[in-house]
Design an enzyme around this catalytic site. Structure first.
Site, PDB file in Angstrom:
ATOM      1  N   GLU A 244     -50.220   4.830   7.533  1.00 52.21           N
ATOM      2  CA  GLU A 244     -49.787   3.428   7.267  1.00 52.21           C
ATOM      3  C   GLU A 244     -49.108   3.012   8.386  1.00 52.21           C
ATOM      4  OE1 GLU A 244     -48.779   4.514   2.326  1.00 52.21           O
ATOM      5  OE2 GLU A 244     -47.109   3.649   3.661  1.00 52.21           O
TER       6      GLU A 244
ATOM      7  N   ASP B 195     -37.161  -3.772   2.346  1.00 52.64           N
ATOM      8  CA  ASP B 195     -37.155  -2.732   3.500  1.00 52.64           C
ATOM      9  C   ASP B 195     -35.634  -2.649   3.576  1.00 52.64           C
ATOM     10  OD1 ASP B 195     -39.594  -1.446   4.125  1.00 52.64           O
ATOM     11  OD2 ASP B 195     -39.985  -3.449   4.728  1.00 52.64           O
TER      12      ASP B 195
END
Lengths: 278, 405
Positions: free
Chosen positions: A50, A61
């Site tokens: 990824e 995040d």
């Protein structure tokens, strides 16, 4: 249509083991280093890669991946260069699946149709877009599937059985189970909860289920891999990268190896799960 | 391409939270079930007369509504044109319009059994209102505030702490309102089970833009009635400042279908539109951030740019999605005022009317100074005085002494 992701999971199934899925930010800390790291990952045992598309406002995040995005953007990374990075990787590797992960706005501004065409031709296999739930499928998910890319959906502990059907409806490639409610890099879920969640998702789909968020050590990767079709590690790799940088945040001679070595030991952990399962 | 003129400007959003192409629900899957729950709970509360009655009781006795509609005689005389009325939202408990929305959301949180409230704040007005109502109802309160704003709006930080809230200075990004909202979303995604996110403006994922607008529409509803009593007719124009745009939509919404009413929103032009500013409509384009599609300041790669305004409450690179739509369909005209214009308006209103406005509201006054002289004396102009300037006194004092320019 069989994608590189489908082919890879079919191969892993034949080998009787789970996938080791890595996440790093494109262009962290600069384009050349980032490309060298991503090229080194398959040799370290990464089965699926990824690649984060940097964004100024990554709402899901934690601090490590936020900082990686800031480093990449300061280093001049753009979505266009992320696609160049993919194209450069594909020159030497036509088998390892590449998944772009990030937020919708840079894609929306690039132009959805142009992005999908460019991503496909660069060699991208799938997309994970954090801020596009099934309710917004007409934006990117449906066009991506039509363009021959996998659209990998996140399922979370708050996704109940009723919702799971909607979440899985347009999902392809694999399902990414976010093992905790929280941001990337937070504490890990215990493996029995993960095992139950994976079993629940598998009652609704035949797609592989990979598990991420909070996996930091080979032991944790192994524990998760015993219950899932793949273990995703991001923050720990990003932290290893950061620890190798100099005081100005620039790459050093140690940077590429620091990430590759951690990836190799995590891959060992995931592969250890196979023996445990047998 | 201008979208077709709708039959009503007041019917949005659709069931998926869209105002034209704007709005929507661009959030992580973890939050999606919560947003759907919230939408359902709000629809039920809205239809429940007991909820409305309880809210009206608190609006009257705790907030102090209705807020007066005040004829600013000296300002009118000074500018020599339109007859200027101030909608005195700065007289509400906690000193701004923010409390109207917070009261509604806190009552909804109680109804949903949520005991922990989180909020983002820019100038601190929304944070103070949230801290106040959490104190009143015995709820845990956590406020995220950009570190830059913590420094320039100290009086409000102290107030929030006195009220028992925990204030987290946010160090990421530009360390202003945008980053406070990111951090609040990160908290919410982590603490989904007990936490209610009390958003302070008409932005974020559906149903927030609609719900916050509904709670703020009390401003326009009262104005309509009060001006009817004072003048026997509708206003000719409405003016309000726009950051996210909650005070503006609250004043505007009840008048959107009255074609004779001119409506002006005022964005923050900061140092000027060719330099650092916070005017998303004047200087941005449609994009996706914080759960909705709307006009945003960004670069060609879709990276969000830092906004700048003298006023912490307008220092945000986006605007509520309904405003983006009202701009595109042409119902509301969006203007902008610079830092210097706002500062001049701040002083003018203080001297002429004995009312120190918030720097946010001073942006609206700045455009009144421009528009009122161009109108006839029988033109009725209503400006939303959304907040009082006590919080800005130290900052403006420094600026006027030339210390901090």
């Amino acid at each position: 249509m069989t994608t590189r992701i489908d082919a890879r999971f079919a191969q892993l199934k034949r080998e009787g083991r789970s996938a080791f899925v890595t996440f790093l930010m494109a262009g962290d800390p600069d384009y050349e280093t980032s490309l060298a790291i991503i090229k080194a990952l398959p040799k370290s045992g990464a089965d699926v890669i990824e690649i984060g598309m940097p964004f100024t406002d990554p709402m899901a995040d934690g601090p490590s991946i936020q900082a990686a995005g800031v480093r990449a953007l300061r280093g001049g990374m753009t979505l266009k260069k992320t696609l160049e990075l993919v194209r450069a990787f594909r020159k030497d590797d036509d088998a390892t699946p590449l998944v772009l992960m990030g937020y919708y706005n840079p894609i929306y501004i690039y132009g959805v149709d142009k992005f999908l065409a460019d991503a496909k031709s660069a060699g991208v296999d799938g997309l994970i877009i954090v801020d596009l739930p099934p309710e917004e499928d007409t934006e990117l998910c449906v066009p991506a599937l039509k363009a021959g890319l996998n659209f990998i959906r996140l399922a979370t502990p708050t996704t109940d059985d009723k919702r799971l059907a909607a979440v899985l409806a347009n999902t392809s490639g694999f399902v990414y189970y976010v093992s905790i409610t929280g941001i990337t890099g937070a504490a890990a879920a215990d493996s029995s909860a993960v095992s139950q969640a994976v079993a629940r998702i598998k009652r609704h789909t035949s797609l592989p289920v990979c598990v991420g968020f909070g996996i930091k050590t080979p032991q944790a990767a192994r524990a998760i891999a015993e219950h899932a079709d793949g273990a995703v590690v991001g923050t720990a790799l990003v932290d290893a990268l950061r620890a190798s940088l100099d005081a100005e945040g620039q790459a050093t001679a140690k940077t590429i190896n620091a990430v590759a070595e951690l990836a190799a030991s995590l891959a060992q952990g995931v592969r250890g799960a196979q023996q445990a399962a047998e | 391409m201008t979208p077709a003129r709708p039959n009503s400007y007041r019917s949005g959003p659709d069931e998926r939270g869209h105002f034209g192409i704007f709005g929507g629900r661009f959030v992580a899957e973890t939050l999606m079930p919560l947003i759907l729950d919230l939408e359902k709970a709000y629809a039920e509360a809205k239809a429940d007369p007991a909820f409305q009655a309880e809210m009206n009781g608190y609006l009257r006795d705790y907030v102090g509504r209705p807020s007066p509609l005040y004829l600013a005689e000296r300002l009118t005389e000074h500018l020599g044109g339109a007859k200027i009325y101030l909608k005195r939202e700065e007289l509400n408990h906690t000193g701004s319009h923010k409390v109207n929305n917070v009261l509604g959301q806190i009552m909804l949180a109680r109804r949903m059994g949520k005991r922990r409230i989180i909020a983002e704040t820019g100038a601190g007005q929304h944070g103070v209102a949230t801290a106040t109502l959490c104190a009143r109802f015995g709820l845990e309160c956590v406020v995220y505030m950009g570190a830059v704003d913590v420094a320039r709006q100290q009086p409000n930080v102290i107030r929030m702490e006195m009220l028992g809230a925990k204030v987290f200075p946010v160090q990421s990004g530009s360390r202003t309102l945008k980053d406070a909202m990111n951090e609040a979303l990160r908290d919410w995604v982590t603490n989904v089970h007990n936490t209610f996110y009390c958003i302070g403006t008409v932005a974020g994922p559906h149903p927030y833009p609609m719900m916050v607008r509904d709670f703020q529409s009390v401003i326009g509803d009262e104005t309509r009635k009060q001006l009817q009593e004072a003048e026997g007719r509708l206003p000719d124009s409405l003016i309000a400042c726009v950051g996210g745009g909650s005070n503006a939509i609250g004043l505007f919404h009840p008048f959107l279908d009255d074609p004779s009413v001119e409506i002006y929103g005022v964005e923050a032009a900061g140092h000027g539109l060719t330099q650092l500013h916070a005017a998303s409509i004047a200087g941005g384009r449609p994009g996706v951030l914080h759960g909705n599609r709307t006009y945003l300041l960004m670069n060609d790669d879709g990276q969000i740019q830092d906004a700048h305004s003298i006023s912490a409450g307008l220092d945000y690179p986006g605007i509520g999605p309904e405003h983006s739509w009202l701009h595109e369909v042409g119902r509301v005209k969006y203007l902008s005022a610079t830092d210097d214009e706002a500062l001049a308006a701040f002083q003018l209103l203080s001297r002429l009317e004995g009312i120190i406005p918030a720097l946010e509201s001073a942006h609206a006054i700045a455009k009144v100074m421009e528009l009122a002289p161009q109108r006839r004396k029988d033109h009725l102009m209503v400006v939303n005085l959304s907040g009082r300037g006590d919080k800005d006194v130290p900052q403006v004092g420094d600026l006027l002494r030339g210390k901090n320019s």
